[in-house]
Design an enzyme around this catalytic site. Structure first.
Site, PDB file in Angstrom:
ATOM      1  N   ASP A  86       0.819  -1.219   0.000  1.00 23.57           N
ATOM      2  CA  ASP A  86       0.000   0.000   0.000  1.00 23.57           C
ATOM      3  C   ASP A  86       0.852   1.269   0.000  1.00 23.57           C
ATOM      4  O   ASP A  86       2.075   1.214   0.189  1.00 23.57           O
ATOM      5  CB  ASP A  86      -0.979   0.006   1.192  1.00 23.57           C
ATOM      6  CG  ASP A  86      -0.337  -0.427   2.504  1.00 23.57           C
ATOM      7  OD1 ASP A  86       0.902  -0.365   2.605  1.00 23.57           O
ATOM      8  OD2 ASP A  86      -1.065  -0.829   3.423  1.00 23.57           O
ATOM      9  N   ASN A  88      -8.327  -2.427  13.780  1.00 28.41           N
ATOM     10  CA  ASN A  88      -9.715  -2.697  13.352  1.00 28.41           C
ATOM     11  C   ASN A  88      -9.788  -3.898  12.411  1.00 28.41           C
ATOM     12  O   ASN A  88     -10.786  -4.111  11.742  1.00 28.41           O
ATOM     13  CB  ASN A  88     -10.326  -1.461  12.682  1.00 28.41           C
ATOM     14  CG  ASN A  88      -9.581  -1.070  11.408  1.00 28.41           C
ATOM     15  OD1 ASN A  88      -8.581  -1.682  11.040  1.00 28.41           O
ATOM     16  ND2 ASN A  88     -10.067  -0.054  10.724  1.00 28.41           N
ATOM     17  N   HIS A 130      -7.811  -4.410   9.767  1.00 34.03           N
ATOM     18  CA  HIS A 130      -7.449  -4.193   8.363  1.00 34.03           C
ATOM     19  C   HIS A 130      -6.162  -4.917   7.997  1.00 34.03           C
ATOM     20  O   HIS A 130      -5.288  -5.150   8.830  1.00 34.03           O
ATOM     21  CB  HIS A 130      -7.430  -2.702   7.977  1.00 34.03           C
ATOM     22  CG  HIS A 130      -6.275  -1.886   8.455  1.00 34.03           C
ATOM     23  ND1 HIS A 130      -6.428  -0.603   8.937  1.00 34.03           N
ATOM     24  CD2 HIS A 130      -4.948  -2.119   8.501  1.00 34.03           C
ATOM     25  CE1 HIS A 130      -5.251  -0.109   9.244  1.00 34.03           C
ATOM     26  NE2 HIS A 130      -4.335  -1.005   8.995  1.00 34.03           N
ATOM     27  N   GLU A 172      -9.979  -1.762   4.709  1.00 32.63           N
ATOM     28  CA  GLU A 172     -10.694  -1.437   5.939  1.00 32.63           C
ATOM     29  C   GLU A 172     -11.957  -2.293   6.080  1.00 32.63           C
ATOM     30  O   GLU A 172     -12.384  -2.935   5.107  1.00 32.63           O
ATOM     31  CB  GLU A 172     -11.081   0.054   5.915  1.00 32.63           C
ATOM     32  CG  GLU A 172      -9.905   1.016   5.787  1.00 32.63           C
ATOM     33  CD  GLU A 172      -9.128   1.185   7.082  1.00 32.63           C
ATOM     34  OE1 GLU A 172      -9.183   0.309   7.972  1.00 32.63           O
ATOM     35  OE2 GLU A 172      -8.445   2.228   7.208  1.00 32.63           O
TER      36      GLU A 172
HETATM   37  C1  GLP Z   1      -1.017   0.368   8.568  1.00 31.32           C
HETATM   38  C2  GLP Z   1      -0.616  -0.289   7.231  1.00 31.32           C
HETATM   39  C3  GLP Z   1      -0.752  -1.779   7.316  1.00 31.32           C
HETATM   40  C4  GLP Z   1      -0.157  -2.217   8.627  1.00 31.32           C
HETATM   41  C5  GLP Z   1      -1.074  -1.799   9.732  1.00 31.32           C
HETATM   42  C6  GLP Z   1      -0.509  -2.001  11.124  1.00 31.32           C
HETATM   43  O1  GLP Z   1      -1.994   1.313   8.447  1.00 31.32           O
HETATM   44  N1  GLP Z   1      -1.296   0.153   6.086  1.00 31.32           N
HETATM   45  O2  GLP Z   1      -0.130  -2.386   6.199  1.00 31.32           O
HETATM   46  O3  GLP Z   1      -0.035  -3.605   8.659  1.00 31.32           O
HETATM   47  O4  GLP Z   1      -1.559  -0.489   9.541  1.00 31.32           O
HETATM   48  O5  GLP Z   1       0.464  -1.057  11.417  1.00 31.32           O
HETATM   49  P1  GLP Z   1       1.459  -1.193  12.644  1.00 31.32           P
HETATM   50  O6  GLP Z   1       2.342  -2.355  12.321  1.00 31.32           O
HETATM   51  O7  GLP Z   1       2.198   0.091  12.701  1.00 31.32           O
HETATM   52  O8  GLP Z   1       0.629  -1.457  13.838  1.00 31.32           O
END
Ligand code: GLP
Length: 247
Positions: A67, A136, A138, A143
């Site tokens: 992403d 959440n 995702h 989402e």
């Molecule tokens: C972000 C990214 C995801 C990631 C997730 C968790 O928004 N788009 O690819 O896996 O949220 O992030 P973190 O590892 O900082 O908790």
């Protein structure tokens, strides 16, 4: 889904890096699907360490990131382009032409998404997809409400995601409201193997939901049950509610 609990971030990172190393041992020209966020930082550190020891070679590897924020240029300090450069690509011998990250600043975002899926197809799919987990549920930036058939697309970020990711920005108002994400359909249909990493207590509920719910649109990670080769690697804190449920 295989569920592996490890003691801490370091063990999670080593286990995840081990999956990458095995994939590269099986196929020097493997295709990797890569994630950002705070969770895989230790995995990248471990991969860089192994690379510097001469243990792995990225020269034939192709990578597809999951992403990118819409509206951030590729040299914006909070872009996932810069994240990947800082954490992996500037330290290893990956070939720039074989590194794919969605361009959130493309003049035609729809075309960019279609071209991204075509590039994944053209590469023959993804041998190993690394995923993190949003609080959440995702995956990537898919989402709640996302379709399990979704291909790469532009999405609106959930308010909870904007809040969670505001720690990387000066303030919540500067977090982009949209992103390009590889869709759940692309993840499920184009990946031969998937590993999902989660660490910390704030992910404990999302981990329980993912493991115990039937696939449903309110919980994007629950769709991973539709894939035949998923390994979930979590630290003890992220597994803490699973432990409570089983004891
Ligand atoms: C972000 C990214 C995801 C990631 C997730 C968790 O928004 N788009 O690819 O896996 O949220 O992030 P973190 O590892 O900082 O908790």
């Amino acid at each position: 889904m295989k569920f592996i609990v490890v003691q801490n971030d370091q063990e999670m990172s080593r286990a995840a890096a081990g999956h990458v190393v095995r994939t590269l041992q099986e196929r020097a020209d493997a295709v990797l699907g890569l994630a950002t966020g705070s969770t895989p930082v230790g995995m990248y550190q471990e991969l860089v360490r192994l690379y510097k020891l001469g243990g792995i070679d990225f020269s034939q590897v192709t990578t597809f990131n999951l992403d990118e924020y819409v509206g951030l240029s590729s040299n914006h300090p909070r872009s996932y382009h810069v994240y990947m450069l800082n954490h992996l690509f500037s330290h290893v011998n990956a070939v720039p032409e074989q590194i794919y990250i969605p361009d959130g600043n493309a003049p035609d975002l729809k075309k960019e998404c279609e071209a991204y899926d075509q590039a994944i197809d053209h590469a023959g799919g993804i041998d190993l997809q690394v995923l993190g987990l949003g609080i959440n549920g995702h995956i990537g930036f898919n989402e709640p409400g996302s379709s399990p058939e979704g291909r790469t697309m532009v999405v609106q970020l959930a308010e909870s995601t904007i809040q969670a990711n505001s720690r990387f920005f000066d303030n919540p108002a500067s977090v982009p409201k949209q992103a390009i994400t590889v869709g759940i359909g692309t993840i499920l249909n184009c990946s031969r193997q998937i590993i999902l990493l989660a660490k910390g207590e704030e992910k404990a509920q999302a981990v329980v939901n993912m493991m115990h719910q039937q696939p449903n649109p309110a919980n994007p990670a629950s769709y991973l049950k539709l894939h035949k080769d998923v390994t979930v690697i979590v630290d003890e804190q992220a597994a803490s509610m699973m432990t409570l449920m089983t004891t």
